[in-house]
Every structure is written in structure tokens, then in C-alpha cells.
Design an enzyme around this catalytic site. Structure first.
Site, mmCIF file in Angstrom:
data_model
loop_
_atom_site.group_PDB
_atom_site.id
_atom_site.type_symbol
_atom_site.label_atom_id
_atom_site.label_comp_id
_atom_site.label_asym_id
_atom_site.label_seq_id
_atom_site.Cartn_x
_atom_site.Cartn_y
_atom_site.Cartn_z
ATOM 1 N N ASN A 108 45.118 100.148 71.604
ATOM 2 C CA ASN A 108 44.743 101.445 72.184
ATOM 3 C C ASN A 108 45.121 101.543 73.663
ATOM 4 O O ASN A 108 45.705 102.527 74.107
ATOM 5 C CB ASN A 108 43.239 101.687 72.018
ATOM 6 C CG ASN A 108 42.854 101.917 70.566
ATOM 7 O OD1 ASN A 108 43.706 101.935 69.683
ATOM 8 N ND2 ASN A 108 41.570 102.094 70.318
ATOM 9 N N HIS B 274 62.685 146.713 86.978
ATOM 10 C CA HIS B 274 62.774 147.341 85.642
ATOM 11 C C HIS B 274 64.212 147.356 85.117
ATOM 12 O O HIS B 274 64.583 148.225 84.324
ATOM 13 C CB HIS B 274 62.228 148.775 85.668
ATOM 14 C CG HIS B 274 60.873 148.905 86.285
ATOM 15 N ND1 HIS B 274 59.712 148.620 85.589
ATOM 16 C CD2 HIS B 274 60.481 149.268 87.527
ATOM 17 C CE1 HIS B 274 58.662 148.818 86.381
ATOM 18 N NE2 HIS B 274 59.113 149.200 87.570
ATOM 19 N N SER C 254 85.065 133.280 69.694
ATOM 20 C CA SER C 254 84.659 133.790 68.389
ATOM 21 C C SER C 254 85.674 133.358 67.338
ATOM 22 O O SER C 254 86.875 133.289 67.608
ATOM 23 C CB SER C 254 84.578 135.323 68.428
ATOM 24 O OG SER C 254 84.529 135.867 67.124
ATOM 25 N N LYS D 258 86.906 137.370 72.617
ATOM 26 C CA LYS D 258 85.555 137.015 73.036
ATOM 27 C C LYS D 258 85.507 135.730 73.864
ATOM 28 O O LYS D 258 86.230 134.765 73.608
ATOM 29 C CB LYS D 258 84.640 136.826 71.812
ATOM 30 C CG LYS D 258 84.394 138.073 71.012
ATOM 31 C CD LYS D 258 83.597 139.105 71.775
ATOM 32 C CE LYS D 258 82.165 138.680 71.992
ATOM 33 N NZ LYS D 258 81.414 138.532 70.741
ATOM 34 N N GLU E 141 72.853 131.103 76.626
ATOM 35 C CA GLU E 141 72.060 131.569 75.488
ATOM 36 C C GLU E 141 71.264 130.426 74.860
ATOM 37 O O GLU E 141 70.104 130.606 74.459
ATOM 38 C CB GLU E 141 72.974 132.221 74.456
ATOM 39 C CG GLU E 141 73.542 133.551 74.924
ATOM 40 C CD GLU E 141 74.592 134.125 73.984
ATOM 41 O OE1 GLU E 141 75.007 135.266 74.214
ATOM 42 O OE2 GLU E 141 75.010 133.418 73.032
#
Length: 465
Positions: free
Chosen positions: A110, A156, A277, A283, A290
């Protein structure tokens, strides 16, 4: 099945139960910490006369050999052992016989596992802090390079007022600086040694816990043996700090993803940190940003898991606590990987400063300064606010910026305007007149950069270790 506790039992553990109970598949990561703790424990036993000098030296020498053999690949950690503690002790006994059986004197699994986890976590706190500091150094370099690079500031996700890229990056500098502060706090709070707490109630052997703690660089021994073996607060705190780091990285990645879009074109991510891609040849995807954003949830999950595991555990040790390891290990590795990749990504990223400046100019970010101009010429702010609102509508209808309007056009809306309005609402003036500490003005930013350089020059790790 190598077990250290078979004396009480009359039959073998069911294989399924054994596998469910065993932790060797993941706690083998602790082999260095387990051996380090065992060596410190044995040195203390020798100092206290619980072991003879010859016994102590023989055990220490053999533990060193086991560590070397594992590191060199001569000794494999396999699942025939229940946990890393069993592996180390069984191999010690194989090599030393009865002398090896004395290793565990005055110790329990322990307090042993509590020590291993604490040693491992302490090391990872330091390493994570080093990675955050490297990110801060890169951010500061970029801040120095872009103290005059004008861009829009947002609220915003709407263009609000002009700032500089240095000012924007400086906001993240402050976030990651707080992350380092949290790591420091965790290190200081956790840096106490649980070894010697036994299973939960200490031991009758005359252990010198201060000596053991000192050998391993702890500030001292823990002061309650029950808490010593059942405390995982430092794991929760570390996972919380890691979650906050990931939240900051994720926010930054979200902005980079937006800035990298065709609509913004504020940045270009280097080919080394992008992918393409399989179907669309044009792309260039911000996959690293991400993935960092996505892996944030994975780290949050580890934090929620240990919080849930610990919430109903009575004192002292319970087997539930074995669940503190796998997700913690994964979270630590995830954050370290994300920090290293993110730092590399922003180090190679190109900033399109002309696009940033044009975006600020065409986003009416100088509207507040136009209203302030009118206030300074005696018009009440609420009226000035309405006048500039009409100017913005006028510009939107004609697809122009405020400073593209002629003086006659401005005077037609409000006769107070004079030629000096153009200087008052230039992007440079809007930014550089903001001189309070923490603002984006060049003088204010230069003051902050000096402060941040001084901060990075003094490393808490050098002071605390």
C-alpha cells in the site's frame, strides 16, 4: 502466477480473477520508481540496523543490476507477475535467496504503490512544466516579432477593436503562465513521502522516515499513515491542471483553425503540420490543431474518471485506487504530445500580417475611437455612439471603411468632424494610444515583454528541486 501473499490461501486464484486483479500490464511503467524506492528503503533499514551492512549492500547492488538488465532488454517484465512490485521482489529473491526476502521488512504494497505513483507523478509534473515553459518561450519570441502587427480583436467572434498580434498572443502567454503556477503548487503540495506508512497504521520497526524522504528528494514524510496510502489528491490536481492546459491549447487551436480558413487567411500552417484530402486535391487541413482540440475531451475524461472513482472510497486503501493509473498515464502522454506538437506548429506557422491589418481596417474596429473623437469635441457619448452607428451603416451600404469616407461625407453626418479625424481613427493610433499596462499599445507591450522575460529567466524548478 507470481504472488507475494499466498500463505493465507489454500487454492489458486481463478485465472480470470487474477487477470482482472493484476496491474503488471500498466504499472510496469513504474519499474524505475519501484527500484528507486526500494533502494532508499533498504538504505534506511541498513542505517537503522534492521538489516546488516552486508545485507543492505547486497540488496542495493542486486536492485541496481535488475534495473540495468530491464533497461538493456536482458530482463523482460512479463504478465506472470501480478504487479511491478512482485516482479522486482521475485527477481531479487531469485538472485539473492533469503536475503532478498528481507527487502519488504517494514513496508506494505500500500505505501509502496503510493510512493511509486507519487514519484512518477512528481517527475511528470516537472516534465510537463518544462514543455509549457518551452511553449511560453516561443510565444514570447512571436510577441517580440509582432508588437506592431495590427489585427482585429474580437468579442462574440465579431470584430471589436484593433489590437496587435503580440497582444493577442500575450493573452495565451498569461494562460500558460498560470498553468505553470498550478504545476508548481501541485509539486510543492505533493512532495511528501508516504513510504513507512505501512498498510495503514505504520509499523513497529524503528524506521527513519525523514531519512527515506530525504534520499528521494522529498520535503519530508507524510504525517498520517491512513491518508498516506489513500491520498490521490495530487493525481486529481495534476489531471485538473492538465485539463486546464488542454482547454487553453484547445481555445488557441480553435482560433488557429479559424485563422487558417479561406475566409480569414490570417495564418498558413506549415506542410509538416497539415494533411491533405484523399479526394479533394486543393485541401490543406489543420489536422494537428483539430486533433489537439479533440484530445481535450480525452484528458477531461481521465479527470472525471478519478474523481468518480475516489468519491465513495472509505479509509484507508481499497483496490479501486488501482484505477488511478491507466487513464492518468494516457492523459499525461496525451498532454505532453499535444504541447510538443502545438509548439512545433506555431513555430513554423506563417502569419499573413497584411490580411490581419486589412481585416481590422475593414471591420469597423476603429468605430469606438471615432465615437471618442466626438466625445472629445463636446458631444455626449450616447449621441456620439448613435452618430458613429449611422456612419457604419453608410459604409456598409457602400462597402468602404470609415477612413475611406471623405471629410465632406463625414461632416454631412456630423459637422464636428475635422481633418484630424483620420489620424484619430488610423489603426496605428487606435492601438498605440492605449498605453495602460496590459493594453495593446506598443509602449505598454514593450513593458509587458520585459516583465515576461524576467519571469522566464527565473525557473521555479531550479528553486524547488
Amino acid at each position: 502466477m507470481a504472488q507475494l501473499w499466498g500463505g493465507r490461501f489454500t487454492k489458486e486464484t481463478d485465472r480470470l480473477v487474477y487477470n482482472f486483479n493484476a496491474s503488471i500490464s500498466f504499472d510496469q511503467k513504474f519499474y524505475k520508481q519501484d527500484i528507486e524506492g526500494s533502494i532508499a528503503h533498504v538504505c534506511m533499514l541498513g542505517k537503522q540496523g534492521i538489516l546488516t551492512k552486508d545485507e543492505m549492500e547486497a540488496i542495493v547492488k542486486t536492485l541496481d543490476e535488475i534495473r540495468s538488465d530491464v533497461e538493456a532488454g536482458r530482463l523482460e517484465i512479463t504478465d506472470e507477475y501480478e504487479d511491478i512490485h512482485s516482479f522486482v521482489e521475485a527477481n531479487l529473491i531469485d538472485r539473492l535467496g533469503d536475503t532478498g526476502k528481507k527487502l519488504h521488512t517494514g513496508r506494505s504494497r500500500n505505501d509502496q504503490v503510493a510512493l511509486d505513483m507519487r514519484l512518477y507523478t512528481r517527475l511528470e509534473v516537472l516534465y510537463t512544466d518544462t514543455l509549457v515553459k518551452e511553449l511560453l518561450e516561443k510565444l514570447l519570441k512571436l510577441m517580440e516579432e509582432h508588437a506592431e502587427t495590427i489585427m482585429p480583436g474580437f468579442t462574440h467572434l465579431q470584430k471589436a477593436q484593433p489590437i496587435t498580434l503580440a497582444h493577442h498572443l500575450g493573452a495565451y502567454f498569461e494562460m500558460f503562465k498560470r498553468d505553470r503556477s498550478r504545476l508548481h503548487d501541485i509539486y510543492v503540495r505533493m512532495n511528501y513521502c508516504p513510504l513507512g506508512a505501512g498498510a495503514l497504521a505504520g509499523t513497529t520497526y524503528p524506521l527513519d522516515r525523514d531519512y527515506t524522504a530525504d534520499l528521494m528528494g522529498f520535503a519530508g514524510p507524510t504525517l498520517n499513515s491512513m491518508d498516506s496510502v489513500s491520498d490521490r489528491d495530487y493525481v486529481i490536481e495534476f489531471l485538473s491542471a492538465l485539463s486546464t492546459i488542454m482547454m487553453h491549447l484547445s481555445r488557441f487551436c480553435e482560433e488557429i483553425i479559424i485563422w487558417n480558413s479561406n475566409e480569414y487567411q490570417f495564418v498558413e500552417i506549415d506542410d509538416a503540420y497539415s494533411t491533405g484530402s484523399s479526394i479533394m486535391p486543393q485541401k490543406k487541413n489543420p489536422d494537428i490543431a483539430e486533433l489537439v482540440r479533440g484530445k481535450t475531451g480525452r484528458v477531461y475524461g481521465a479527470l472525471m474518471s478519478i474523481l468518480t472513482t475516489m468519491k465513495g472510497i472509505p479509509l484507508a486503501y481499497n483496490k479501486d485506487m488501482q484505477e488511478d493509473k491507466e487513464l492518468t498515464f494516457d492523459a499525461i502522454d496525451t498532454v505532453k504530445g499535444c504541447l510538443a506538437l502545438f509548439t512545433g506548429m506555431i513555430s513554423t506557422m506563417k502569419f499573413n500580417t497584411e490580411k490581419m491589418s486589412a481585416s481590422a481596417r475593414h471591420g469597423f474596429t476603429n468605430a469606438t475611437d471615432a465615437a471618442d473623437y466626438l466625445v472629445n469635441h463636446g458631444i455626449p457619448f450616447r449621441d456620439a455612439h448613435g452618430i458613429v452607428g449611422r456612419i457604419v451603416l453608410y459604409c456598409i451600404d457602400r462597402d468602404i471603411a470609415i477612413d475611406d469616407m471623405s471629410l465632406d461625407e463625414l461632416k454631412e453626418i456630423c459637422p464636428v468632424f475635422e481633418e484630424d479625424i483620420y489620424d484619430a481613427i488610423s489603426m496605428e493610433s487606435c492601438v498605440n494610444r492605449r498605453l495602460t499596462i496590459g493594453a495593446p499599445g506598443k509602449e505598454a507591450m514593450e513593458q509587458v515583454i520585459v516583465v515576461e522575460k524576467e519571469y522566464l529567466a527565473h525557473d521555479w524548478q531550479d528553486e524547488d528541486k
